[in-house]
Design a protein around this motif. Structure first.
Motif, short mmCIF file in Angstrom:
data_model
loop_
_atom_site.label_atom_id
_atom_site.label_comp_id
_atom_site.label_asym_id
_atom_site.label_seq_id
_atom_site.Cartn_x
_atom_site.Cartn_y
_atom_site.Cartn_z
N THR A 46 0.84 -1.20 0.00
CA THR A 46 0.00 0.00 0.00
C THR A 46 0.88 1.25 0.00
OG1 THR A 46 -1.71 -1.17 1.26
CG2 THR A 46 -1.84 1.24 1.20
N THR A 47 0.89 1.96 -1.10
CA THR A 47 1.63 3.21 -1.19
C THR A 47 0.73 4.36 -0.72
OG1 THR A 47 0.96 3.28 -3.52
CG2 THR A 47 3.19 2.52 -3.02
N VAL A 48 1.31 5.25 0.07
CA VAL A 48 0.54 6.33 0.71
C VAL A 48 1.09 7.67 0.26
CG1 VAL A 48 -0.21 7.29 2.93
CG2 VAL A 48 0.22 4.83 2.72
N GLY A 49 0.19 8.63 0.02
CA GLY A 49 0.67 9.95 -0.33
C GLY A 49 -0.35 10.77 -1.08
N ASN A 50 0.14 11.56 -2.04
CA ASN A 50 -0.69 12.48 -2.80
C ASN A 50 -1.60 11.70 -3.76
OD1 ASN A 50 -1.74 14.48 -4.52
ND2 ASN A 50 0.13 15.71 -4.38
N PRO A 51 -2.92 11.81 -3.62
CA PRO A 51 -3.82 11.02 -4.46
C PRO A 51 -3.77 11.39 -5.94
CG PRO A 51 -5.06 12.65 -3.20
CD PRO A 51 -3.65 12.67 -2.67
N ARG A 52 -3.15 12.51 -6.27
CA ARG A 52 -3.01 12.91 -7.67
C ARG A 52 -1.93 12.10 -8.39
NH1 ARG A 52 -3.70 16.97 -4.21
NH2 ARG A 52 -5.37 18.50 -4.55
N ASN A 53 -1.08 11.43 -7.62
CA ASN A 53 -0.02 10.61 -8.18
C ASN A 53 -0.56 9.19 -8.42
OD1 ASN A 53 2.34 8.84 -8.38
ND2 ASN A 53 3.53 10.63 -7.73
N GLU A 54 -0.45 8.69 -9.65
CA GLU A 54 -1.02 7.40 -10.00
C GLU A 54 -0.38 6.23 -9.25
OE1 GLU A 54 -1.01 6.87 -14.19
OE2 GLU A 54 -2.43 8.50 -14.58
N ALA A 55 0.81 6.46 -8.67
CA ALA A 55 1.46 5.39 -7.92
C ALA A 55 0.87 5.23 -6.53
CB ALA A 55 2.96 5.68 -7.80
#
Length: 518
Positions: A324-333
């Motif tokens: 689970t990658t966490v962060g800015n939802p605008r980033n597709e990753a």
């Protein structure tokens, strides 16, 4: 350049609050988005407009005609769907798939009720059972009817579902012929306000049928009258305050409450590591921890597993959560965005600290590695997993059964046998949902009946339904949403059952000709 102050729609017109407003922020990058304010609104006048104008117009239509209004609302929302996704990303910090749970879930629910209208009579009241004779010769009878409430429906909603929270309540209310006033949670009010604005601008509902008040809630309950209804979703503390208000205690305003819920999932005995039921359990628990960053009233908080399987479940779940990658939802990753606000971030951090005092932390998400986001600004918490070492520890613990951390947090709880597991599940003191995972239909059905009195929904997952099951935390409009005890004691949805809250039952007594004319 000042931030836009969103207007309220009350009394059939758009009205700005008289204060400076409360700022709404992007929880990932920290920028101010819009402001909301409800100061100085004429709430009594606005509520009376809703009752007299909106209520009269809605009640002048048949159920099927009101179903057509819901279908028209669906078309408006579909047309503006892309804008809603942009607002959700900015104001709620959700990735696209999580925004869909809210936005597309709202549209699906509205669509469902628009279709259900076809099952209702083409009239303005509902018959409740058959006429019963009150005289030996049948010349005097009693017929029970369901008639729409004479007032309005006030909705006070939580921050986590600004779209679905509005429409899952409004759909059955409007179908019943009851005008709606919505008070969304301040921190995510933008999406609710935008949806209402689009519907109002499109002119698809009668004036006064739909109103929105953004900002503070002061004066809302004071403006209620005896034949209004109130539906609240939020904390148990706020619910207790509402229940003490004169509108409830003196005027007998009907209230529906959805409050705290420490939901459970149970892996049934007899499952081997790697079995179909085992894999379904682990997959669902991982999903429930991470969808909307765990900010769902139905999310799994306690996961019960046979003692012997605790190591295997822990290993399999940690492997899933690690992806689970966490962060800015605008980033597709990114697969999981942020919590909705700094206040919610602080609350989750405090809740994790409380659980850490009574359980072992297997995965610490308090300071996750973020993708395309500044950890000093973004309100992000990573998946956080706790466990207790054995069944005796589960029985001795209080904190895991009493603490709902409204974020991506769950606790693994081992059990000795099924009766002990059921007793520990019941320590949640009433929940919205419990899910069961196994392959023995008889055992699953028996456990479902044992746990049914303590839950609003029992979600049973066996391998044959593994691909089609709708998800532990997904609230489907065809099924009941609500729960007893700690969960608030309320009921919503459940197909046409939802209309019961917006109707009053009355017995009409008279001659057969009168009863037939009804």
């Amino acid at each position: 350049m000042s931030t836009e102050l969103l207007s309220n729609y009350i009394g059939g017109r758009w009205v700005a609050g008289q204060g400076a407003g409360t700022a709404l922020f992007d929880p990932v990058i920290g920028t101010e988005l819009v402001r909301v304010d409800a100061g100085g609104l004429d709430l009594p006048g606005g509520f009376e407009f809703a009752r007299s104008r909106g209520g009269a117009a809605l009640k002048g239509l048949s159920y099927r005609q009101r179903g057509e209004l819901l279908a028209a609302v669906v078309q408006v929302l579909q047309k503006n769907r892309d804008a809603y996704y942009e607002i959700a990303t900015a104001n709620s910090g959700t990735v696209r798939n999580d925004s869909a749970v809210d936005i597309d879930g709202a549209i699906y629910t509205l669509t469902t009720y628009a279709k259900l209208a076809a099952q209702l009579p083409d009239g303005d009241v509902l018959r409740d059972g058959d006429a019963l004779s009150l005289a030996k010769d049948g010349s005097f009878q009693s017929q029970h009817l369901l008639t729409p409430v004479a007032g309005l429906a006030l909705f006070i909603n939580a921050f986590n579902f600004p779209a679905w929270g509005l429409w899952e309540k409004a759909a059955p209310a409007l179908l019943s012929g009851v005008p709606v006033v919505i008070k969304p949670a301040t921190s995510t009010a933008w999406l609710t306000q935008r949806m209402v604005k689009d519907v109002v601008d499109a002119g698809v509902l009668p004036a006064g049928a739909l109103s929105v008040v953004c900002g503070g809630s002061a004066g809302l309950l004071d403006a209620l009258q005896p034949f209004d209804v109130l539906s609240f979703t939020g904390s148990a503390d706020t619910a207790a305050t509402l229940r003490r208000h004169d509108a409830i205690t003196r005027l007998s305003v009907r209230a529906n409450i959805e409050a705290d819920s420490i939901n459970s999932a149970l892996l049934m005995p007899g499952q081997a590591a790697g079995s179909a039921a085992f894999e379904l359990f682990v997959k669902e628990l991982s999903r429930e921890m991470t969808v909307k960053s765990g900010q769902k009233c139905t999310a799994i908080r306690r996961a019960f597993v046979p003692e012997a399987l605790l190591p295997a479940v822990s290993e399999a779940l940690l492997a899933r959560l690690a992806r689970t990658t966490v962060g800015n939802p605008r980033n597709e990753a990114v697969r999981m965005g942020s919590l909705v606000s700094r206040a919610q971030y602080d609350s989750v951090q405090e809740g994790i600290a409380r659980l850490a005092q009574g359980a072992e932390m297997l995965l610490d998400g308090r300071r996750p590695t973020l993708v395309d986001a500044d950890a000093a600004v973004a309100c992000c918490v990573g998946p956080t997993l706790f466990a207790l070492p054995g069944a005796a520890a589960v029985e001795a613990s209080a904190v895991v059964h009493d603490t709902e951390v409204f974020g991506p947090v769950a606790t693994l709880l081992p059990y000795r046998d099924l009766p002990q597991a059921a007793r520990q599940v019941q320590r949640g003191l009433g929940s919205l949902v419990v899910s069961l995972y196994g392959d023995d239909a008889g055992a699953l059905a028996g456990t479902a009946k044992v746990l049914a009195p303590f839950h609003g929904r029992v979600h049973v997952v066996s391998p044959e339904a593994g691909a089609s099951q709708t998800g532990h935390g997904n609230v489907m409009p065809q099924s009941l949403h609500g729960g007893p005890g700690r969960a608030g004691g309320g009921e919503e949805l459940g197909g046409l059952r939802a209309l019961n809250f917006y109707h009053r039952r009355v017995a009409v007594q008279g001659a057969p000709a009168v009863i037939s004319a009804l």
